[in-house]
Design a protein around this motif. Sequence first.
Motif, PDB file in Angstrom:
ATOM      1  N   UNK A  51       1.210  -0.863   0.500  1.00  0.00           N
ATOM      2  CA  UNK A  51      -0.166  -0.187   0.076  1.00  0.00           C
ATOM      3  C   UNK A  51       0.885   1.027  -0.075  1.00  0.00           C
ATOM      4  N   UNK A  52       0.910   1.537  -1.192  1.00  0.00           N
ATOM      5  CA  UNK A  52       1.482   3.148  -0.909  1.00  0.00           C
ATOM      6  C   UNK A  52       0.638   4.672  -0.491  1.00  0.00           C
ATOM      7  N   UNK A  53       0.892   5.602  -0.270  1.00  0.00           N
ATOM      8  CA  UNK A  53       0.394   5.951   1.015  1.00  0.00           C
ATOM      9  C   UNK A  53       1.511   7.597   0.235  1.00  0.00           C
ATOM     10  N   UNK A  54       0.356   9.009   0.677  1.00  0.00           N
ATOM     11  CA  UNK A  54       1.427  10.124   0.174  1.00  0.00           C
ATOM     12  C   UNK A  54       2.297  10.541  -1.057  1.00  0.00           C
ATOM     13  N   UNK A  55       3.035  10.998  -0.460  1.00  0.00           N
ATOM     14  CA  UNK A  55       4.405  11.322  -1.463  1.00  0.00           C
ATOM     15  C   UNK A  55       4.875  10.584  -2.900  1.00  0.00           C
ATOM     16  N   UNK A  56       4.460   8.692  -1.963  1.00  0.00           N
ATOM     17  CA  UNK A  56       5.409   8.169  -2.737  1.00  0.00           C
ATOM     18  C   UNK A  56       3.817   7.570  -3.935  1.00  0.00           C
ATOM     19  N   UNK A  57       2.939   7.454  -3.576  1.00  0.00           N
ATOM     20  CA  UNK A  57       1.744   7.110  -4.329  1.00  0.00           C
ATOM     21  C   UNK A  57       2.126   8.234  -5.021  1.00  0.00           C
ATOM     22  N   UNK A  58       1.685   8.996  -5.081  1.00  0.00           N
ATOM     23  CA  UNK A  58       1.971  10.567  -6.372  1.00  0.00           C
ATOM     24  C   UNK A  58       3.302  10.178  -7.394  1.00  0.00           C
ATOM     25  N   UNK A  59       4.431   9.740  -6.477  1.00  0.00           N
ATOM     26  CA  UNK A  59       6.064   9.053  -7.243  1.00  0.00           C
ATOM     27  C   UNK A  59       4.999   7.814  -8.355  1.00  0.00           C
ATOM     28  N   UNK A  60       4.747   6.828  -7.574  1.00  0.00           N
ATOM     29  CA  UNK A  60       4.418   5.952  -8.523  1.00  0.00           C
ATOM     30  C   UNK A  60       3.548   6.407  -9.675  1.00  0.00           C
ATOM     31  N   UNK A  61       2.359   6.959  -9.240  1.00  0.00           N
ATOM     32  CA  UNK A  61       1.582   7.171 -10.547  1.00  0.00           C
ATOM     33  C   UNK A  61       2.249   7.957 -11.646  1.00  0.00           C
ATOM     34  N   UNK A  62       3.220   8.967 -10.768  1.00  0.00           N
ATOM     35  CA  UNK A  62       3.670  10.068 -11.767  1.00  0.00           C
ATOM     36  C   UNK A  62       4.649   9.227 -12.917  1.00  0.00           C
TER      37      UNK A  62
END
Length: 207
Positions: A2-13
């Motif tokens: 599960x990714x949250x916060x900044x890591x989730x944004x970086x992964x999606x980008x």
Amino acid sequence: MQLNGAMKVVYQAGEWIIRLVYANLLWMLFTLLGLGIFGFMPATVSLFALLRKWIIGNEVESAFTIFWTNYRKEFLKANLFGVMFLVIGLIIRLDILFFQDSSNIVFQILFVLMICLSLLYFITIVNFFPVYVHFDLSILNYVKYAFLIGLSQLSSTLMMIFGSIIIFCLYWYVSGLIPLLCVSLFCLNIMWFGYRAFKKIELEQQK
């Protein structure tokens, strides 16, 4: 995981960048498949169709399948639109060049009118591809809808243009991105704001 916060944004980008690079490669491949001149319009239509599916959340169907299906289906009609827009654009351009060199007041008025017409032409072109892949219309209605939506949703049209200018500046300073994202990022910007305009119209109609 599960990714949250900044890591989730970086992964999606990162995920979107990979998609856009792949979509750009498909666009170049299918443009070459049509010998460039005949492949440009159907490949561009196919790219917008693919980006639309990604924007609405359809991530199951193969990108290549979406591209190939739309390329074959829209090959003739897309090229027909390409010829039509090219001819109209050339006529407007020649008229502007003719009228701008004259000191005659009538020609000067016609020059201003042609500049206004060229702006309306540009607005129609910008909105044409999102309209083409989103709606199922007759040939003339595609142009009509692109024109009317471009004017009625002028804020979205301006965001398309503003976003394209930002992307152009990005390419200007980071030229290494051009081979990877030269077309797909421009098209994503236009399709994103085009889709938002369509959803806004739908909400207004429901009210």
